[in-house]
Design a protein around this motif. Structure first.
Motif, PDB file in Angstrom:
ATOM      1  N   GLY A  57      -4.892   9.321  -9.314  1.00 20.15           N
ATOM      2  CA  GLY A  57      -5.694   8.216  -9.812  1.00 20.15           C
ATOM      3  C   GLY A  57      -6.340   7.431  -8.693  1.00 20.15           C
ATOM      4  N   GLU A  58      -6.704   6.223  -9.014  1.00 16.59           N
ATOM      5  CA  GLU A  58      -7.323   5.348  -8.025  1.00 16.59           C
ATOM      6  C   GLU A  58      -6.307   4.930  -6.969  1.00 16.59           C
ATOM      7  OE1 GLU A  58      -9.452   0.970  -7.896  1.00 16.59           O
ATOM      8  OE2 GLU A  58      -9.270   2.010  -9.816  1.00 16.59           O
ATOM      9  N   HIS A  59      -5.048   4.781  -7.378  1.00 16.84           N
ATOM     10  CA  HIS A  59      -3.998   4.307  -6.474  1.00 16.84           C
ATOM     11  C   HIS A  59      -2.973   5.394  -6.132  1.00 16.84           C
ATOM     12  CE1 HIS A  59      -5.758   0.489  -7.483  1.00 16.84           C
ATOM     13  NE2 HIS A  59      -5.442   0.658  -8.756  1.00 16.84           N
ATOM     14  N   ARG A 145       1.613   1.051  -9.673  1.00 17.24           N
ATOM     15  CA  ARG A 145       0.942  -0.051 -10.373  1.00 17.24           C
ATOM     16  C   ARG A 145       0.282  -0.972  -9.353  1.00 17.24           C
ATOM     17  NH1 ARG A 145       0.916  -2.303 -15.802  1.00 17.24           N
ATOM     18  NH2 ARG A 145      -0.222  -4.211 -15.528  1.00 17.24           N
ATOM     19  N   LYS A 146      -0.975  -1.304  -9.594  1.00 15.42           N
ATOM     20  CA  LYS A 146      -1.724  -2.213  -8.718  1.00 15.42           C
ATOM     21  C   LYS A 146      -2.421  -3.245  -9.586  1.00 15.42           C
ATOM     22  CE  LYS A 146      -3.944  -3.425  -4.855  1.00 15.42           C
ATOM     23  NZ  LYS A 146      -3.307  -4.071  -3.739  1.00 15.42           N
ATOM     24  N   ASP A 148      -3.786  -5.678 -12.294  1.00 15.17           N
ATOM     25  CA  ASP A 148      -3.870  -5.547 -13.748  1.00 15.17           C
ATOM     26  C   ASP A 148      -4.343  -4.164 -14.183  1.00 15.17           C
ATOM     27  OD1 ASP A 148      -3.017  -8.152 -14.126  1.00 15.17           O
ATOM     28  OD2 ASP A 148      -5.054  -8.974 -14.055  1.00 15.17           O
ATOM     29  N   ASP A 149      -4.549  -3.264 -13.219  1.00 16.08           N
ATOM     30  CA  ASP A 149      -4.964  -1.900 -13.553  1.00 16.08           C
ATOM     31  C   ASP A 149      -3.862  -1.209 -14.352  1.00 16.08           C
ATOM     32  OD1 ASP A 149      -7.276  -2.322 -12.152  1.00 16.08           O
ATOM     33  OD2 ASP A 149      -6.660  -1.168 -10.389  1.00 16.08           O
ATOM     34  N   PRO A 150      -4.216  -0.229 -15.172  1.00 15.58           N
ATOM     35  CA  PRO A 150      -3.194   0.519 -15.908  1.00 15.58           C
ATOM     36  C   PRO A 150      -2.250   1.249 -14.941  1.00 15.58           C
ATOM     37  CG  PRO A 150      -5.394   1.025 -16.735  1.00 15.58           C
ATOM     38  CD  PRO A 150      -5.567   0.203 -15.500  1.00 15.58           C
ATOM     39  N   GLU A 152      -0.445   4.161 -13.240  1.00  8.62           N
ATOM     40  CA  GLU A 152      -0.788   5.560 -13.001  1.00  8.62           C
ATOM     41  C   GLU A 152       0.513   6.332 -12.849  1.00  8.62           C
ATOM     42  OE1 GLU A 152      -3.387   5.723  -9.631  1.00  8.62           O
ATOM     43  OE2 GLU A 152      -4.952   4.593 -10.645  1.00  8.62           O
TER      44      GLU A 152
END
Length: 164
Positions: A57-59, A145-146, A148-150, A152
């Motif tokens: 994902g993004e993170h 988790r970063k 308020d992002d969902p 991952e």
């Protein structure tokens, strides 16, 4: 003339070796038993990874897990989660599963968790005492988790190693 004969002979020997090796590999694959994606093997160790997964994902960057024989009736289990950068929370949940030769299912045996905050890497290890005569594998969940992002999440798993 002598060089030409040696060249032809060495080419034939190499071709025979290649055919022999590929034949052995095919026979080994035909005899392998696969239970829920894991090959049942007599190897001493097995490693699983999310590197080939499209679930990044993004993170979340990657996750790994492994299982190794650690003596009579013991296995060493490992799992790790790596983020692309520092995140608020990350975790690895490591599940140890057991399968018998004649079964087509993995069953829960043990689990452990490690979590960190404000970091980019977390790992967990444990030496687990197991029953002999079964195959064991590690199945790990990797969570990041970063803000308020969902959340991952992805997973990795090893092949099953037999503890004789």
């Amino acid at each position: 003339m002598k060089k030409r004969i040696l060249s032809v002979m060495s080419s034939l020997v190499m071709a025979g070796c290649i055919l022999g090796i590929s034949s052995v590999a095919v026979n080994a694959q035909e005899n392998e038993k696969i239970v829920d994606g894991s090959v049942l093997t007599t190897d001493d160790t097995s490693t699983g990874s999310t590197k080939d997964s499209i679930a990044r994902g993004e993170h979340l960057m990657t996750g790994e897990c492994s299982i190794s024989k650690a003596g009579i009736s013991r296995v060493y289990c490992y799992g790790s989660t790596t983020a692309n950068h520092e995140v608020d929370k990350l975790a690895v949940i490591v599940n140890v599963e057991r399968c018998k030769d004649d079964s087509d299912d993995w069953g829960y045996f043990d689990s452990f968790v490690e979590m960190k905050e404000t970091d980019y890497f977390v790992y967990a290890t444990k030496t687990v005492t197991v029953d002999r005569g079964y195959y064991y594998r590690v199945w790990a969940s990797h969570i990041v988790r970063k803000g308020d992002d969902p959340v991952e999440e992805t997973y990795s798993y090893t092949d099953g190693i037999k503890v004789p």
